[in-house]
Design an enzyme around this catalytic site. Sequence first.
Site, PDB file in Angstrom:
ATOM      1  N   CYS A 105      28.293  66.733  85.549  1.00  0.00           N
ATOM      2  CA  CYS A 105      27.935  65.325  86.103  1.00  0.00           C
ATOM      3  C   CYS A 105      26.968  66.072  88.372  1.00  0.00           C
ATOM      4  O   CYS A 105      27.407  66.741  87.788  1.00  0.00           O
ATOM      5  CB  CYS A 105      29.316  64.028  86.814  1.00  0.00           C
ATOM      6  SG  CYS A 105      28.512  62.979  87.897  1.00  0.00           S
ATOM      7  N   GLY A 106      25.467  65.659  87.069  1.00  0.00           N
ATOM      8  CA  GLY A 106      24.583  65.992  88.044  1.00  0.00           C
ATOM      9  C   GLY A 106      24.615  65.207  89.331  1.00  0.00           C
ATOM     10  O   GLY A 106      24.572  65.618  90.597  1.00  0.00           O
ATOM     11  N   HIS A 107      24.492  63.812  89.255  1.00  0.00           N
ATOM     12  CA  HIS A 107      24.860  62.643  90.574  1.00  0.00           C
ATOM     13  C   HIS A 107      25.996  63.042  91.594  1.00  0.00           C
ATOM     14  O   HIS A 107      25.905  63.532  92.758  1.00  0.00           O
ATOM     15  CB  HIS A 107      24.803  61.142  89.935  1.00  0.00           C
ATOM     16  CG  HIS A 107      26.079  61.072  90.042  1.00  0.00           C
ATOM     17  ND1 HIS A 107      27.041  60.971  88.835  1.00  0.00           N
ATOM     18  CD2 HIS A 107      26.422  60.167  91.013  1.00  0.00           C
ATOM     19  CE1 HIS A 107      28.061  59.753  88.643  1.00  0.00           C
ATOM     20  NE2 HIS A 107      27.817  59.776  90.403  1.00  0.00           N
ATOM     21  N   ASP A 267      25.313  54.806  84.279  1.00  0.00           N
ATOM     22  CA  ASP A 267      24.479  55.183  84.987  1.00  0.00           C
ATOM     23  C   ASP A 267      24.235  54.395  85.414  1.00  0.00           C
ATOM     24  O   ASP A 267      22.740  54.001  84.838  1.00  0.00           O
ATOM     25  CB  ASP A 267      24.385  56.943  84.179  1.00  0.00           C
ATOM     26  CG  ASP A 267      24.030  57.578  85.594  1.00  0.00           C
ATOM     27  OD1 ASP A 267      24.258  57.277  86.591  1.00  0.00           O
ATOM     28  OD2 ASP A 267      24.481  59.024  85.103  1.00  0.00           O
ATOM     29  N   GLY A 272      21.926  62.940  86.421  1.00  0.00           N
ATOM     30  CA  GLY A 272      21.947  64.054  86.728  1.00  0.00           C
ATOM     31  C   GLY A 272      21.326  65.586  85.777  1.00  0.00           C
ATOM     32  O   GLY A 272      20.887  65.594  85.410  1.00  0.00           O
ATOM     33  N   SER A 273      22.766  65.403  85.078  1.00  0.00           N
ATOM     34  CA  SER A 273      22.998  65.870  83.432  1.00  0.00           C
ATOM     35  C   SER A 273      21.751  65.342  82.635  1.00  0.00           C
ATOM     36  O   SER A 273      21.288  66.746  81.888  1.00  0.00           O
ATOM     37  CB  SER A 273      23.633  66.436  83.471  1.00  0.00           C
ATOM     38  OG  SER A 273      24.861  65.241  83.084  1.00  0.00           O
TER      39      SER A 273
END
Length: 346
Positions: A105-107, A267, A272-273
């Site tokens: 999870c990038g965010h 999302d 992010g990912s």
Amino acid sequence: MSTAPGPAVVEAVDYHTEGEPFRIVTAGLPPVPGETVAERRAVAIGAGGTATAPRPGPLDDVRRLLTREPRGHAGMYGGFVVPPDDDGAHLGVLFWHKDGYSTACGHGTIALAAWAVDTGRVPAPADGTAEVRIDVPSGRVAATVHRSGGRTTGIAFRNVPAFVTARGLDVSTRYGPCTVDVAHAGACYAFVRAADLGLSVTPARLPGLTAAGQAVRAALDGHPATRHPADDRLSGVYGTVLYETLPDTGDGPAQRNVTVFADGQIDRSPCGSATSARLALLAADGLLPPGRALRHESLIGTAFTGRVLGERDGGLLTEVTGTAHRTGEHRFLLDPDDDLGAGFLL
């Protein structure tokens, strides 16, 4: 669903990263056994459970409590802070959403890095940068937190290696045929040009985008391109990214996207990912040489900036930059006399 009452009190701090919520649980968790973050995720899912259908248990009671109304909502996302795999990281995290547990999870990484510095968990200068290293289920990621005047002004995270596994797959869905590219970056993402399915990436088309994203994911179920070559826990399409191309910014390409993940969750950020995975595809097309950057916009107009920094472990080292802001601090209660219990989803 478990009929256990769950915790009486859960404490959390909420952030949003470019519009997508991230709820950080700071107190009220039961013990989570395991030697690594990946092992603890397996415990959270439970024997016989899956990433989007975990088994009932004390830890999952907390997830359900926080993702269901009236304490949460179907778009809620968050993380349980757990110990890292070793002393090389500052913290570990189990990422969760309304349906279960994700591997990347990038965010959330951006929000956690801001929280770690904002709370003093990781020391940082008033002006300058600090690095926050986080163990996530797909590996170790690192975030550079930029500070000015004692405030966090931006976060750039470096993901696990990103790589492409398929280009130009012909996929048939009930919404029509489309061409799909597949790339991995801590999770597996399928990329589809929205126009191929007669759609545009706008809030007005959200129902169609959501349904199409789910259809593409279903069509790729079990496809060899969705398998991770080294870790089967990272296999299978996690999210479908429907995108459209925008005018070049002068610094590099620009695109707008919506990521449909898990069981039809949306999302709000540019993801992010998925941005990291998109960078691998654009780099393969020769569109991201050194010095070029992707402006990756979300459905609501917020943006991440993505760059390819080089090669790493058979993939690409990518950097995704965005902002995160605290939105609240909470003490969630579960009244034993409340007939709704942990709540409901609509």
